[in-house]
Scaffold this active site. Structure first.
Site, PDB file in Angstrom:
ATOM      1  CG  HIS A 144      -1.971  -1.000   1.261  1.00  0.00           C
ATOM      2  ND1 HIS A 144      -2.855  -1.187   0.225  1.00  0.00           N
ATOM      3  CD2 HIS A 144      -2.291  -1.935   2.204  1.00  0.00           C
ATOM      4  CE1 HIS A 144      -3.681  -2.193   0.523  1.00  0.00           C
ATOM      5  NE2 HIS A 144      -3.352  -2.662   1.710  1.00  0.00           N
ATOM      6  CG  HIS A 183      -6.501  -5.152   2.001  1.00  0.00           C
ATOM      7  ND1 HIS A 183      -5.884  -6.020   2.884  1.00  0.00           N
ATOM      8  CD2 HIS A 183      -7.672  -4.777   2.576  1.00  0.00           C
ATOM      9  CE1 HIS A 183      -6.656  -6.152   3.961  1.00  0.00           C
ATOM     10  NE2 HIS A 183      -7.744  -5.419   3.800  1.00  0.00           N
TER      11      HIS A 183
HETATM   12 ZN    ZN Z   1      -4.050  -6.976   2.835  1.00  0.00          ZN
END
Ligand code: ZN
Length: 372
Positions: A144, A183
């Site tokens: 991320h 994610h």
């Molecule tokens: Zn994750």
């Protein structure tokens, strides 16, 4: 039984010492939120490292030594202001990566450098041919993190830092990233948005985190159209959907891209018992995905593939999922049973559903149309 492939393995106890403090899973403690652990705690990773030892898998692996990514290594990806801030806060009492969901304690600057440097060391060994493939069990995770900020438990973009090292020092030019963390791999997407020499493929739960990225139509910036592929699977997807996404989207895209090496963002939060995701992947499902990716690497880049650990927040299930992936990498079967298999292996959730098939078909269509 002897392993069929030489698999490098990175783990260091210091990864477990990255202190994310008390939270209520993802939210800060306080008010009605009774203090508890941050989901991103050491547990799932150190217990995976424990099972790697106790299962005997460790004897089939080649231990690699992680190193600290240098400031120069980090600056190939991250802004100097951001790196300086993390270093400064880490030298004091700790802080946050930037989004309020990325707490870190004193000393985490060096631990995050060891995570990025662990992924570099794994990549270096694969490129040198001292191992056939590698798994870097690192922490904190990285997928991320953007150039100018940490995000979602990630401080530095471990995979991207390793890629930029390989491109500058090891003669690598084209790289594919396959990310099966639940994610969206928004960090790598943003870093390589305009780079036609890095293909990013992310399988993730639709509109989980980050909420505003990961759409199937986000396919790359000017001059790099078709080098970013998102497969936003609906909540509830199981082994069938994941395997179909790998076979029908990731494999043809990576095959036609012809990278020099494949990097895998290996997150175990699509697990059936993960507290942050709503997917139902089993250890067998992760093993099948990893096996398909190892075969893919064998077909397109002489087997060169490096797995870097990302999320996965079930302390009890991640170790078995991780061991299953290592079985796929090495070709060595430990015979260790997954205690969750009896609960989830026969679930009807694993059959590919029409609404999952629709998303995969759409991603395949976009990827085909934009193939460079
Ligand atoms: Zn994750």
């Amino acid at each position: 039984m002897t392993a069929q492939r030489r698999t490098g393995y990175i783990w260091h106890e210091r990864y477990a010492w990255h202190d994310t403090g008390t939270h209520v899973g993802i939210a800060p403690s306080g008010g009605f939120n009774q203090p508890h652990m941050t989901f991103e705690s050491a547990e799932s990773k150190s217990r995976m490292a424990g099972l790697v030892e106790v299962s005997g898998m460790i004897d089939e692996l080649i231990r690699l030594k992680p190193r600290l990514a240098s400031r120069e290594d980090l600056l190939r990806v991250h802004d100097a202001d951001y790196v300086d801030r993390i270093e400064r806060d880490s030298a004091a009492r700790g802080g946050d990566g930037g989004d309020g969901f990325t707490p870190f304690g004193p000393g985490s600057y060096d631990i995050a450098r060891l995570a990025a440097g662990g992924t570099i060391a794994a990549a270096e060994a694969v490129l040198a041919g001292t191992v056939d493939n590698a798994y870097a069990l690192v922490r904190p995770p990285g997928h991320h993190a953007r150039r100018d900020t940490g995000m979602g438990y990630c401080l530095f973009a471990n995979v991207c830092v390793a890629i930029e090292y390989m491109r500058e020092k090891l003669g690598v030019s084209r790289v594919a990233i396959v990310d099966y963390d639940v994610h969206h791999g928004n960090g790598a997407e943003s870093i390589y948005w305009n780079d036609r020499d890095v293909l990013t493929v992310s399988l993730h739960q639709d509109r989980l985190f980050p909420l505003d990225t990961g759409s199937v139509t986000a396919s790359g910036g000017d001059g790099a159209e078709g080098t970013n592929i998102n497969i936003p699977l609906p909540a509830g997807s199981g082994n069938g959907a994941y395997q179909a996404a790998i076979e029908r989207v990731a494999v043809p895209a990576v095959t036609s891209f012809r990278p020099d090496v494949i990097l895998v963002s290996s997150g175990f939060d699509p697990s059936a018992v993960d507290p942050l995701g709503c997917m139902t992947v089993t250890s067998g499902g992760f093993k099948d995905m990893a096996a398909a990716l190892v075969t893919l690497a064998g077909n397109v880049c002489e087997g060169r593939i490096v797995f870097s650990h990302e999320g996965g927040y079930s302390p009890v299930h991640v170790p078995f999922c991780g061991l299953a992936v290592l079985e796929a990498l090495t070709g060595h079967e430990t015979g260790v049973p997954d205690p969750f298999a009896q609960s989830f292996d026969s679930s009807p959730a694993h059959v590919l559903k029409p609404w999952q098939d629709e998303v995969i078909a759409q991603a395949a269509l976009i990827a085909d149309a934009l193939r460079l």
